[in-house]
Design a protein around this motif. Structure first.
Motif, mmCIF file in Angstrom:
data_model
loop_
_atom_site.group_PDB
_atom_site.id
_atom_site.type_symbol
_atom_site.label_atom_id
_atom_site.label_comp_id
_atom_site.label_asym_id
_atom_site.label_seq_id
_atom_site.Cartn_x
_atom_site.Cartn_y
_atom_site.Cartn_z
ATOM 1 N N GLU A 26 0.724 -1.265 -0.163
ATOM 2 C CA GLU A 26 0.136 -0.137 -0.099
ATOM 3 C C GLU A 26 0.808 1.168 0.004
ATOM 4 O OE1 GLU A 26 -3.154 2.175 -0.370
ATOM 5 O OE2 GLU A 26 -3.268 0.075 -0.217
ATOM 6 N N ARG A 35 2.082 1.572 -3.303
ATOM 7 C CA ARG A 35 0.696 1.671 -4.194
ATOM 8 C C ARG A 35 0.766 3.465 -4.443
ATOM 9 N NH1 ARG A 35 -2.052 -1.519 -2.557
ATOM 10 N NH2 ARG A 35 -1.185 -3.166 -3.757
ATOM 11 N N ARG A 36 0.451 3.766 -2.844
ATOM 12 C CA ARG A 36 0.023 5.430 -3.263
ATOM 13 C C ARG A 36 1.089 6.078 -3.377
ATOM 14 N NH1 ARG A 36 -2.748 6.079 3.048
ATOM 15 N NH2 ARG A 36 -4.191 3.690 3.161
ATOM 16 N N HIS A 62 4.146 6.167 -8.970
ATOM 17 C CA HIS A 62 3.253 6.493 -10.123
ATOM 18 C C HIS A 62 4.041 6.460 -11.518
ATOM 19 C CE1 HIS A 62 1.378 9.209 -7.108
ATOM 20 N NE2 HIS A 62 0.931 8.107 -7.457
ATOM 21 N N GLN A 96 4.262 -4.761 -8.714
ATOM 22 C CA GLN A 96 2.872 -3.130 -9.206
ATOM 23 C C GLN A 96 3.032 -3.217 -10.563
ATOM 24 O OE1 GLN A 96 1.906 -0.572 -6.227
ATOM 25 N NE2 GLN A 96 2.558 -1.680 -4.188
#
Length: 282
Positions: free
Chosen positions: A9, A12-13, A16, A41
């Motif tokens: 997490e 992911r946050r 990008h 990811q």
């Protein structure tokens, strides 16, 4: 303000596609677990910053995640080449990458400038060197006081910096012990900071006052990942896995062997595997 999150997490946050990202560490505290989560990811088109790209960037480049690498030395420390990086440069496999090479000093100065909110770093350097001929980011300026010609390069301002450290306290401050490298500057220069740590402790009471502490308000996310720097070492916790670096030279030399290793050791496992790979110091 720092927030405790699972590693998946936290990545992911904060990371990008298209970001400029630094996975920093010097000799030890290299954030391999965070790098592996980024591979799982599947991020693309990253600009990778690092003073000394080693095997974690070799793995990310080999997975086609990088479009550009800004660095000062690239190699498998103590062993030799980064073979996946070389394959990308020479053969555009799995994709072509742009490379921007600097000296160690220049990279450190650029992080320092970014941490200070400055647009560029100005320093003595590159005199008599050939790098300015191939790196258009290396410019010169004249000191308004002495008239001396100095080198100038853009400041490093990563979108996100990942580092590994020994401890976080319950408030979210992070303690870095041992060789610091540029982790502090890389963190302070970044827009977002993610830290993996070996453990969380109630506080840092009784520790030497000159240790490096990143306060909680400089950090966005903390993930507890014991062993998260393996195969590099974490001072006070576990030693460097020299065999893993030697083995990587063989793995990375063959495209099929690399694909198989990534599948078995990254894509099909989670960050908990790192704790099983290290032997605590006695």
């Amino acid at each position: 303000m720092s927030e405790f999150l699972p590693l998946a997490e936290a990545v992911r946050r904060n990371l990008h596609d298209g970001d400029t990202v630094a996975f920093e560490g010097f000799t030890h505290l290299i954030p391999h677990a965070a790098g592996h989560e980024a591979i799982r990811q599947g991020f693309r088109d990253l600009t990778l910053l690092r003073m000394t790209p080693d095997i974690i960037y070799d793995q990310m480049i080999g997975m086609g995640m990088a479009k550009k690498v800004i660095f000062s030395y690239a190699g498998n420390p103590g062993v030799g080449l980064l073979r996946r990086m070389r394959d990308a440069i020479e053969n555009q496999h799995p994709r072509s990458i742009e490379t921007v090479e600097h000296s160690h000093s220049a990279m450190a100065q650029a992080y320092e400038a970014g941490a200070s909110g400055l647009p560029c770093a100005i320093f003595r350097g590159y005199k008599g060197a050939d790098l300015p001929k191939v790196n258009p980011d290396i410019r010169s300026v004249t000191c308004p006081f002495s008239g001396e010609e100095l080198a100038a390069i853009p400041a490093h301002r990563p979108d996100v910096t990942f580092i590994h450290a020994q401890k976080a306290n319950q408030k979210g401050d992070v303690l870095v012990e041992g060789i610091i490298g540029v982790q502090k500057e890389a963190a302070l220069a970044a827009r977002r900071v993610v830290v993996t740590v070996e453990e969380v402790v109630p506080d840092f009471a009784g520790l030497h006052p000159n240790l490096c502490i990143l306060p909680h308000w400089t950090i966005h996310a903390i993930a507890v990942v014991p062993g998260g720097a393996h195969p590099s070492y974490t001072h006070g916790y576990y030693a460097r896995d020299n065999a893993a670096y030697l083995e990587w030279d063989k793995i990375s030399a063959d495209r099929e062997l690399f694909d198989s290793w990534i599948r078995d050791n990254v894509l099909s496992v989670g960050p908990e595997i790192f704790a099983a790979r290290v032997e605590p110091l006695r």
